[in-house]
Design an enzyme around this catalytic site. Structure first.
Site, PDB file in Angstrom:
ATOM      1  N   SER A   1       0.936  -1.491  -0.391  1.00  0.00           N
ATOM      2  CA  SER A   1       0.049  -0.139   0.149  1.00  0.00           C
ATOM      3  C   SER A   1       0.957   1.289   0.124  1.00  0.00           C
ATOM      4  O   SER A   1       1.705   0.694   0.797  1.00  0.00           O
ATOM      5  CB  SER A   1      -0.366  -0.114   1.247  1.00  0.00           C
ATOM      6  N   LYS A   2       0.447   2.093  -0.944  1.00  0.00           N
ATOM      7  CA  LYS A   2       1.128   3.644  -0.312  1.00  0.00           C
ATOM      8  C   LYS A   2       1.259   3.714   0.809  1.00  0.00           C
ATOM      9  O   LYS A   2       1.867   5.698   0.993  1.00  0.00           O
ATOM     10  CB  LYS A   2       1.002   4.658  -2.527  1.00  0.00           C
ATOM     11  N   ARG A   3       0.687   3.913   0.946  1.00  0.00           N
ATOM     12  CA  ARG A   3       0.656   4.783   2.560  1.00  0.00           C
ATOM     13  C   ARG A   3       1.205   4.228   3.351  1.00  0.00           C
ATOM     14  O   ARG A   3       1.314   4.549   4.729  1.00  0.00           O
ATOM     15  CB  ARG A   3      -1.263   4.716   2.907  1.00  0.00           C
TER      16      ARG A   3
END
Ligand code: GLU
Length: 479
Positions: free
Chosen positions: A251-253
């Site tokens: 996840s880019k988060r």
């Protein structure tokens, strides 16, 4: 000539999984002396993320994945940004309507939503029922000139099967009745991914369509588009999913997955690239360290695995540690100093002191920012012993004597160097008859607050006489 492309949508900042797609596409092209193309797929304007496109250019540059054609390196198939190709999509969509491979659809959003809801209630997969498939061309003309909103849909065959070959997943076959009449052109005039991607791959002469396997299931629909447009079908290479150790998705988060944070924290591009090559691929031999050039030589499509690739930050740290260890001293000093400077005041520290300090950890740190954490004790003024350390200090009556003598010896030192400090321990050993852990550990705990750390003599030397005495005085009443 093999032509591959990396076709990112700037809907988020590139993460490890995206980099893996770019790298594999690059390697497939370059291993075969082919061309690697970059195409920006920005047709979903609602999800466009500011800065994401620039980051794509930055990452490809930083990781040395040079593209032969693309937005900043134009070629004969320009433009390479989809939003600059809108007239093409419209033209080809209309051509498909003319050839009866596509049709105008006037169904309103609310009608479609109702149908979708109904399908959900009945636990069925929604497929567009084809309401507008057979509207006469006169009626279409009338509705278009009346200004009615429309989309253009692909007309899928309703019978038979579709099959294709994927170089990783082998033969894939589906029954046509499961293929939805995809929207090709949206009511805002933008194409969907499903259309733009196929048309551009065809127009740009892409020979190997390389991408994540989330597109494997839609590929039969794309096959029909190639056929309808009378383009030769390309080879398909779908890469396995990238999962984390705990089987969750990238996840880019997440700090560990997104490239901005990894780079900011001092993970080196060479190390990241080397590790990423191993997510879902492996070489013939057991070699673990590869430069990009070596990967180009070695990379073989047939060694890409079908099974999900595993991304493990621990393994990435292992690679990064190796690359930090093998850095030239001068580069390592610059690299670590940039992190120290951001966190600590180095004004009154000499160049030599900083060098000795960071070199102490050259074999140990696994990312640049770790130098800040690991050298924390050299900069902080106060610390507390944890329970385990406090217990140790209280575990033997001799410890207080060791510390008192150490303090006297330090006060008495006229010259401050490593040899003299070493001799101090020799004298304590002789006077008090103590050695090993009992001799060294109390001093280590007292001056650093923890049981583990770098070489004790080096640590004492770098802290300096004044600070050592201050620390002993702070801790001498530990009882
Ligand atoms: N634009 C697509 C994405 O970013 C890429 C798919 C492809 O490579 O065909 O997911």
């Amino acid at each position: 000539m093999i032509r591959t492309r990396y076709a990112p949508s700037p809907t988020g900042y590139m993460h490890i999984g995206n980099l893996r797609s770019a790298l594999f596409s690059y390697l497939i092209a370059k291993h075969n002396n082919g061309k690697f193309i970059l195409r920006i797929e920005d047709t979903n304007q609602n999800r466009y993320e500011l800065g994401a496109e620039e980051f794509i250019y930055k990452v490809l540059d930083l990781f040395n994945l040079k593209y032969d054609e693309g937005p900043k390196n134009s070629g004969e198939y320009a433009p390479y940004v989809q939003s600059e190709r809108l007239n093409l999509y419209k033209k080809y969509a209309e051509y498909l309507v003319k050839e009866d491979y596509a049709y105008y659809c006037f169904c309103s959003k609310s009608t479609l939503n109702k149908e979708r809801m109904k399908a959900r209630e009945e636990h069925k997969t929604y497929i567009y029922p084809g309401t507008c498939r057979n509207i006469s061309s006169e009626e279409v003309k009338k509705r278009l000139s009346a200004g009615e909103k429309y989309v253009i849909r692909q007309k899928m065959p309703r019978e038979g099967t579709t099959s294709f070959h994927d170089l990783i997943y082998g033969d894939v076959k589906v029954e046509n009745k499961y293929l939805d009449d995809n929207i090709l052109l949206k009511s805002d005039g933008y194409p969907t991914y499903n259309f733009a991607n196929v048309l551009d791959d065809a127009l740009m002469n892409i020979t190997h369509v390389t991408r994540g396997n989330e597109y494997l299931a839609s590929t039969p629909k794309y096959i029909h588009l190639y056929d309808a447009l009378r383009y030769e079908r390309p080879e398909f290479v779908h890469f396995p999913l990238v999962l984390k150790k705990d089987r969750t998705k990238i996840s880019k988060r997440n700090q560990d997955d997104n490239l901005i944070d990894l780079l900011d924290n001092g993970f080196l591009p060479e190390a990241i690239l080397n590790y990423v090559a191993f997510i879902g691929w492996s070489p013939k031999n057991n070699k673990e360290f590869f430069t990009l050039e070596e990967l180009v030589k070695e990379f073989d499509i047939l060694r890409i695995s079908k099974k999900p690739g595993c991304y493990d930050i621990k393994k990435l740290k292992w690679y990064n540690r190796h690359y930090i260890r093998t850095m030239k001293e001068e580069d390592y000093l610059k690299f670590t100093q940039s992190f120290l400077e951001k966190s600590y005041d180095l004004k009154d520290k000499s160049k030599e002191w900083i060098r000795d300090l960071v070199l102490l950890y050259k074999n140990q740190i696994s990312f640049g920012a770790e130098i800040v954490i690991i050298t924390h004790m050299f900069f902080k003024k106060e610390y507390e012993f944890n329970k385990e350390c406090a217990n140790f200090l209280n575990s033997d009556l001799k410890i207080l004597d060791i510390i008192k003598l150490f303090k006297e010896e330090i006060i008495g030192l006229e010259e401050w160097n490593r040899e003299k400090i070493k001799l101090v321990f020799g004298r304590i050993k002789n006077t008090l008859g103590v050695d090993g852990k009992l001799l060294y550990l109390p001093i280590r705990i007292l001056i650093s607050g923890v049981k583990q750390g770098p070489d004790l003599i080096e640590m004492i030397y770098l802290l300096g006489k004044e600070d050592i005495l201050r620390r002993i005085n702070l801790g001498i009443y530990f009882k």
